[in-house]
Scaffold this active site. Sequence first.
Site, PDB file in Angstrom:
ATOM      1  N   LYS A  13       0.834  -1.214   0.000  1.00 53.51           N
ATOM      2  CA  LYS A  13       0.000   0.000   0.000  1.00 53.51           C
ATOM      3  C   LYS A  13       0.868   1.263   0.000  1.00 53.51           C
ATOM      4  O   LYS A  13       0.614   2.186  -0.764  1.00 53.51           O
ATOM      5  CB  LYS A  13      -0.917   0.042   1.242  1.00 53.51           C
ATOM      6  CG  LYS A  13      -1.851  -1.148   1.380  1.00 53.51           C
ATOM      7  CD  LYS A  13      -2.844  -0.943   2.519  1.00 53.51           C
ATOM      8  CE  LYS A  13      -2.230  -0.834   3.904  1.00 53.51           C
ATOM      9  NZ  LYS A  13      -1.605  -2.065   4.387  1.00 53.51           N
ATOM     10  N   ARG A  88      -9.381   0.597   9.180  1.00 53.01           N
ATOM     11  CA  ARG A  88      -8.929  -0.755   9.498  1.00 53.01           C
ATOM     12  C   ARG A  88      -9.995  -1.545  10.256  1.00 53.01           C
ATOM     13  O   ARG A  88      -9.772  -2.708  10.581  1.00 53.01           O
ATOM     14  CB  ARG A  88      -7.667  -0.665  10.359  1.00 53.01           C
ATOM     15  CG  ARG A  88      -6.377  -0.974   9.595  1.00 53.01           C
ATOM     16  CD  ARG A  88      -5.256  -0.750  10.565  1.00 53.01           C
ATOM     17  NE  ARG A  88      -4.049  -1.438  10.283  1.00 53.01           N
ATOM     18  CZ  ARG A  88      -2.978  -0.864   9.740  1.00 53.01           C
ATOM     19  NH1 ARG A  88      -3.013   0.369   9.330  1.00 53.01           N
ATOM     20  NH2 ARG A  88      -1.861  -1.545   9.605  1.00 53.01           N
ATOM     21  N   ARG A 122      12.288  -6.669   5.813  1.00 51.13           N
ATOM     22  CA  ARG A 122      12.289  -5.238   5.509  1.00 51.13           C
ATOM     23  C   ARG A 122      13.277  -4.499   6.421  1.00 51.13           C
ATOM     24  O   ARG A 122      13.367  -4.774   7.614  1.00 51.13           O
ATOM     25  CB  ARG A 122      10.860  -4.709   5.738  1.00 51.13           C
ATOM     26  CG  ARG A 122      10.669  -3.265   5.423  1.00 51.13           C
ATOM     27  CD  ARG A 122       9.221  -2.942   5.156  1.00 51.13           C
ATOM     28  NE  ARG A 122       8.376  -2.934   6.349  1.00 51.13           N
ATOM     29  CZ  ARG A 122       7.094  -2.549   6.341  1.00 51.13           C
ATOM     30  NH1 ARG A 122       6.522  -2.188   5.210  1.00 51.13           N
ATOM     31  NH2 ARG A 122       6.378  -2.574   7.448  1.00 51.13           N
ATOM     32  N   ARG A 155      11.985  -2.336  11.761  1.00 49.09           N
ATOM     33  CA  ARG A 155      10.893  -1.690  12.490  1.00 49.09           C
ATOM     34  C   ARG A 155      10.481  -2.622  13.623  1.00 49.09           C
ATOM     35  O   ARG A 155      10.373  -3.831  13.409  1.00 49.09           O
ATOM     36  CB  ARG A 155       9.705  -1.513  11.527  1.00 49.09           C
ATOM     37  CG  ARG A 155       9.319  -0.079  11.290  1.00 49.09           C
ATOM     38  CD  ARG A 155       8.316   0.020  10.181  1.00 49.09           C
ATOM     39  NE  ARG A 155       6.983  -0.409  10.572  1.00 49.09           N
ATOM     40  CZ  ARG A 155       5.899  -0.273   9.792  1.00 49.09           C
ATOM     41  NH1 ARG A 155       6.008   0.257   8.599  1.00 49.09           N
ATOM     42  NH2 ARG A 155       4.712  -0.678  10.207  1.00 49.09           N
ATOM     43  N   ARG A 166       0.087  -9.089  13.715  1.00 48.71           N
ATOM     44  CA  ARG A 166      -0.520  -8.082  12.827  1.00 48.71           C
ATOM     45  C   ARG A 166      -1.364  -8.752  11.748  1.00 48.71           C
ATOM     46  O   ARG A 166      -2.421  -8.248  11.374  1.00 48.71           O
ATOM     47  CB  ARG A 166       0.573  -7.215  12.191  1.00 48.71           C
ATOM     48  CG  ARG A 166       1.208  -6.255  13.180  1.00 48.71           C
ATOM     49  CD  ARG A 166       2.508  -5.696  12.667  1.00 48.71           C
ATOM     50  NE  ARG A 166       2.336  -4.758  11.564  1.00 48.71           N
ATOM     51  CZ  ARG A 166       3.327  -4.419  10.735  1.00 48.71           C
ATOM     52  NH1 ARG A 166       4.513  -4.951  10.861  1.00 48.71           N
ATOM     53  NH2 ARG A 166       3.100  -3.537   9.791  1.00 48.71           N
TER      54      ARG A 166
HETATM   55  P1  AMP Z   1       1.012   0.488   9.327  1.00 46.18           P
HETATM   56  O1  AMP Z   1       2.237   1.301   9.086  1.00 46.18           O
HETATM   57  O2  AMP Z   1      -0.174   0.932   8.507  1.00 46.18           O
HETATM   58  O3  AMP Z   1       1.258  -0.995   9.221  1.00 46.18           O
HETATM   59  O4  AMP Z   1       0.572   0.771  10.854  1.00 46.18           O
HETATM   60  C1  AMP Z   1       1.421   0.435  11.929  1.00 46.18           C
HETATM   61  C2  AMP Z   1       0.607   0.245  13.184  1.00 46.18           C
HETATM   62  O5  AMP Z   1      -0.086   1.464  13.510  1.00 46.18           O
HETATM   63  C3  AMP Z   1      -0.486  -0.811  13.076  1.00 46.18           C
HETATM   64  O6  AMP Z   1       0.001  -2.122  13.307  1.00 46.18           O
HETATM   65  C4  AMP Z   1      -1.450  -0.349  14.168  1.00 46.18           C
HETATM   66  O7  AMP Z   1      -0.970  -0.680  15.451  1.00 46.18           O
HETATM   67  C5  AMP Z   1      -1.371   1.174  14.054  1.00 46.18           C
HETATM   68  N1  AMP Z   1      -2.400   1.696  13.113  1.00 46.18           N
HETATM   69  C6  AMP Z   1      -2.178   2.285  11.902  1.00 46.18           C
HETATM   70  N2  AMP Z   1      -3.323   2.637  11.308  1.00 46.18           N
HETATM   71  C7  AMP Z   1      -4.311   2.261  12.167  1.00 46.18           C
HETATM   72  C8  AMP Z   1      -5.737   2.318  12.123  1.00 46.18           C
HETATM   73  N3  AMP Z   1      -6.400   2.851  11.069  1.00 46.18           N
HETATM   74  N4  AMP Z   1      -6.439   1.833  13.187  1.00 46.18           N
HETATM   75  C9  AMP Z   1      -5.801   1.305  14.252  1.00 46.18           C
HETATM   76  N5  AMP Z   1      -4.468   1.195  14.345  1.00 46.18           N
HETATM   77  C10 AMP Z   1      -3.717   1.665  13.318  1.00 46.18           C
END
Ligand code: AMP
Length: 211
Positions: A13, A88, A122, A155, A166
């Site tokens: 994404k 999400r 990564r 990360r 996740r």
């Molecule tokens: P990402 O970089 O999109 O994988 O987001 C990293 C982490 O941020 C996720 O594993 C969640 O813990 C938190 N997070 C990001 N976006 C959301 C969302 N829309 N709702 C809830 N938690 C989020």
Amino acid sequence: MRLILLGAPGSGKGTQAEYFSRALSIPTISTGAIFREEMQKGTETGLKVKNYIDAGLLVPDDIVLEIIRERLSREDCKNGFILDGFPRTIHQAEALDRITDVDHVISLEVPDAEIEERLTGRRVCGSCGKIYHVKYGGPAESGICGECGGALTVRDDDKPETVRARLEVYHRQSEPLKDYYKNKGKLQPIDGRGSAEDIRQLVLKALSVVI
Ligand code: AMP
């Protein structure tokens, strides 16, 4: 254009959002990136979300929605935006419906085994944020960023046990969004297994835009 990119963590994404943001001159709103910035700055929000993120869990909806409401109200979203990592949950999608309409919902489909390989391999530059993968050797193996010489790190939430958590969270809480948007006639699923360029072509076709 108002676009939502759905897909598991590591489905690509962010890569597609970066390209289409530039090509269409609209901002990408990545809730994950916003949270990482807040954590780095040590803000109140950053402290509130850290434990959830480190455990691979979703941040509570009220925190996410406050951030999204404020971000979408800014001037640069007037001509559209790309949402990466939001919504999400169904609750977040319903809240978004009350804030704005969206034109396209694209879901990048990648099998779990490939996601695990992508995320655990990564590496991210701690200075400029450039992303590498151990599969391609080079900087990812030397641990030094090819762009700025910064140190590459994993990360915290890309550690194998967190990646599994996740993915589980994705299937349980986020995948139902596909049916939510399918029922609205908006979902466009795309095979996310190819190269970034292959996927970009498929997204272009789905959006019916010439760039
Ligand atoms: P990402 O970089 O999109 O994988 O987001 C990293 C982490 O941020 C996720 O594993 C969640 O813990 C938190 N997070 C990001 N976006 C959301 C969302 N829309 N709702 C809830 N938690 C989020």
